[in-house]
Design a protein around this motif. Structure first.
Motif, mmCIF file in Angstrom:
data_model
loop_
_atom_site.group_PDB
_atom_site.id
_atom_site.type_symbol
_atom_site.label_atom_id
_atom_site.label_comp_id
_atom_site.label_asym_id
_atom_site.label_seq_id
_atom_site.Cartn_x
_atom_site.Cartn_y
_atom_site.Cartn_z
ATOM 1 N N GLN A 1 0.826 -1.186 0.000
ATOM 2 C CA GLN A 1 0.000 0.000 0.000
ATOM 3 C C GLN A 1 0.871 1.251 0.000
ATOM 4 O O GLN A 1 1.945 1.282 0.582
ATOM 5 N N VAL A 2 0.387 2.266 -0.671
ATOM 6 C CA VAL A 2 1.076 3.555 -0.745
ATOM 7 C C VAL A 2 0.131 4.624 -0.230
ATOM 8 O O VAL A 2 -1.033 4.674 -0.617
ATOM 9 N N GLN A 3 0.640 5.456 0.644
ATOM 10 C CA GLN A 3 -0.126 6.618 1.099
ATOM 11 C C GLN A 3 0.552 7.879 0.587
ATOM 12 O O GLN A 3 1.780 8.013 0.656
ATOM 13 N N LEU A 4 -0.253 8.790 0.087
ATOM 14 C CA LEU A 4 0.230 10.053 -0.448
ATOM 15 C C LEU A 4 -0.382 11.186 0.359
ATOM 16 O O LEU A 4 -1.597 11.216 0.576
ATOM 17 N N VAL A 5 0.460 12.105 0.800
ATOM 18 C CA VAL A 5 -0.010 13.234 1.598
ATOM 19 C C VAL A 5 0.481 14.526 0.956
ATOM 20 O O VAL A 5 1.688 14.763 0.864
ATOM 21 N N GLU A 6 -0.490 15.337 0.514
ATOM 22 C CA GLU A 6 -0.154 16.614 -0.110
ATOM 23 C C GLU A 6 -0.122 17.731 0.930
ATOM 24 O O GLU A 6 -0.798 17.663 1.959
ATOM 25 N N SER A 7 0.633 18.762 0.613
ATOM 26 C CA SER A 7 0.658 19.972 1.431
ATOM 27 C C SER A 7 1.049 21.142 0.547
ATOM 28 O O SER A 7 1.539 20.943 -0.575
ATOM 29 N N GLY A 8 0.810 22.346 1.064
ATOM 30 C CA GLY A 8 1.254 23.535 0.359
ATOM 31 C C GLY A 8 0.182 24.337 -0.336
ATOM 32 O O GLY A 8 0.457 25.392 -0.905
ATOM 33 N N GLY A 9 -1.052 23.849 -0.322
ATOM 34 C CA GLY A 9 -2.117 24.618 -0.947
ATOM 35 C C GLY A 9 -2.459 25.852 -0.131
ATOM 36 O O GLY A 9 -1.952 26.067 0.968
ATOM 37 N N GLY A 10 -3.328 26.677 -0.701
ATOM 38 C CA GLY A 10 -3.749 27.880 0.020
ATOM 39 C C GLY A 10 -4.362 28.891 -0.908
ATOM 40 O O GLY A 10 -4.708 28.597 -2.053
ATOM 41 N N LEU A 11 -4.492 30.104 -0.374
ATOM 42 C CA LEU A 11 -5.070 31.225 -1.110
ATOM 43 C C LEU A 11 -3.948 32.157 -1.555
ATOM 44 O O LEU A 11 -3.090 32.544 -0.749
ATOM 45 N N VAL A 12 -3.960 32.526 -2.831
ATOM 46 C CA VAL A 12 -2.924 33.399 -3.370
ATOM 47 C C VAL A 12 -3.555 34.332 -4.391
ATOM 48 O O VAL A 12 -4.556 33.977 -5.035
ATOM 49 N N GLN A 13 -2.983 35.508 -4.522
ATOM 50 C CA GLN A 13 -3.471 36.438 -5.527
ATOM 51 C C GLN A 13 -2.959 36.060 -6.911
ATOM 52 O O GLN A 13 -1.900 35.423 -7.045
ATOM 53 N N ALA A 14 -3.689 36.463 -7.916
ATOM 54 C CA ALA A 14 -3.260 36.230 -9.292
ATOM 55 C C ALA A 14 -1.854 36.806 -9.499
ATOM 56 O O ALA A 14 -1.546 37.899 -9.019
ATOM 57 N N GLY A 15 -1.034 36.039 -10.196
ATOM 58 C CA GLY A 15 0.348 36.424 -10.408
ATOM 59 C C GLY A 15 1.302 35.869 -9.372
ATOM 60 O O GLY A 15 2.522 35.939 -9.551
ATOM 61 N N GLY A 16 0.751 35.322 -8.309
ATOM 62 C CA GLY A 16 1.575 34.782 -7.241
ATOM 63 C C GLY A 16 2.033 33.362 -7.510
ATOM 64 O O GLY A 16 1.793 32.797 -8.587
ATOM 65 N N TYR A 110 -2.597 5.173 -7.105
ATOM 66 C CA TYR A 110 -2.886 5.704 -5.772
ATOM 67 C C TYR A 110 -3.088 7.211 -5.847
ATOM 68 O O TYR A 110 -2.456 7.889 -6.666
ATOM 69 N N TRP A 111 -3.960 7.707 -4.935
ATOM 70 C CA TRP A 111 -4.273 9.143 -4.884
ATOM 71 C C TRP A 111 -4.110 9.675 -3.470
ATOM 72 O O TRP A 111 -4.383 8.975 -2.491
ATOM 73 N N GLY A 112 -3.700 10.928 -3.393
ATOM 74 C CA GLY A 112 -3.725 11.623 -2.126
ATOM 75 C C GLY A 112 -5.109 12.189 -1.858
ATOM 76 O O GLY A 112 -6.027 12.045 -2.665
ATOM 77 N N GLN A 113 -5.238 12.852 -0.732
ATOM 78 C CA GLN A 113 -6.540 13.375 -0.323
ATOM 79 C C GLN A 113 -6.849 14.724 -0.973
ATOM 80 O O GLN A 113 -7.999 15.176 -0.943
ATOM 81 N N GLY A 114 -5.871 15.345 -1.543
ATOM 82 C CA GLY A 114 -6.069 16.615 -2.239
ATOM 83 C C GLY A 114 -5.763 17.816 -1.363
ATOM 84 O O GLY A 114 -5.887 17.759 -0.140
ATOM 85 N N THR A 115 -5.360 18.895 -2.017
ATOM 86 C CA THR A 115 -5.114 20.152 -1.323
ATOM 87 C C THR A 115 -5.718 21.276 -2.164
ATOM 88 O O THR A 115 -5.580 21.302 -3.389
ATOM 89 N N GLN A 116 -6.402 22.191 -1.493
ATOM 90 C CA GLN A 116 -7.105 23.259 -2.195
ATOM 91 C C GLN A 116 -6.152 24.384 -2.567
ATOM 92 O O GLN A 116 -5.370 24.859 -1.736
ATOM 93 N N VAL A 117 -6.247 24.799 -3.814
ATOM 94 C CA VAL A 117 -5.536 25.988 -4.296
ATOM 95 C C VAL A 117 -6.584 26.973 -4.799
ATOM 96 O O VAL A 117 -7.400 26.623 -5.657
ATOM 97 N N THR A 118 -6.564 28.165 -4.245
ATOM 98 C CA THR A 118 -7.502 29.208 -4.659
ATOM 99 C C THR A 118 -6.709 30.433 -5.088
ATOM 100 O O THR A 118 -5.879 30.939 -4.323
ATOM 101 N N VAL A 119 -6.977 30.893 -6.302
ATOM 102 C CA VAL A 119 -6.307 32.060 -6.850
ATOM 103 C C VAL A 119 -7.328 33.176 -7.010
ATOM 104 O O VAL A 119 -8.297 33.031 -7.752
ATOM 105 N N SER A 120 -7.111 34.266 -6.299
ATOM 106 C CA SER A 120 -8.050 35.384 -6.367
ATOM 107 C C SER A 120 -7.602 36.388 -7.427
ATOM 108 O O SER A 120 -6.411 36.565 -7.670
#
Length: 121
Positions: A1-16, A110-120
């Motif tokens: 079994q393989v577990q995948l853990v993502e990190s680093g997502g978040g809210l950022v302004q356009a161009g960032g 295999y898939w990770g749980q996902g991380t949200q990326v929002t670009v304003s």
């Protein structure tokens, strides 16, 4: 079994920029095809970038020149550096591992749980 853990997502302004990381718990990480996919609300999950065991990369046309996928086999990590972000990049980003089996050309997926990326805008 393989577990995948993502990190680093978040809210950022356009161009960032943002850098996503994915930790792979498997014992043969260096043999895997690793990838990043994303899914926006109401849309299908699409490939963003992939990197093979030998380091060959492939990108969706929409991110070419802006995103860079890389891997560190010593740390069992895969990264996605995202620059010049635009609102259309807003999605849940998923890490994917295709692990070779003993059957040539056959992989376990295999898939990770996902991380949200929002670009304003």
């Amino acid at each position: 079994q393989v577990q995948l853990v993502e990190s680093g997502g978040g809210l950022v302004q356009a161009g960032g920029s943002l850098r996503l990381s994915c930790a792979d718990s498997g014992r043969q990480f260096s043999l895997n095809i690793m990838g990043w996919y994303r899914q926006a609300p109401g849309k299908q999950r699409d490939m963003v970038a992939t990197i093979t065991a030998d380091g060959s990369t492939n990108y969706a046309d929409s991110v070419k020149g802006r995103f860079t996928v890389s891997r560190d086999n010593a740390k069992n990590m895969v990264y996605l550096q995202m620059n010049s972000l635009i609102p259309e990049d807003t999605a849940i980003y998923y890490c994917n591992a295709k692990v070779p089996t003993r059957f040539p050309g056959v992989f376990s997926n295999y898939w990770g749980q996902g991380t949200q990326v929002t670009v304003s805008s």
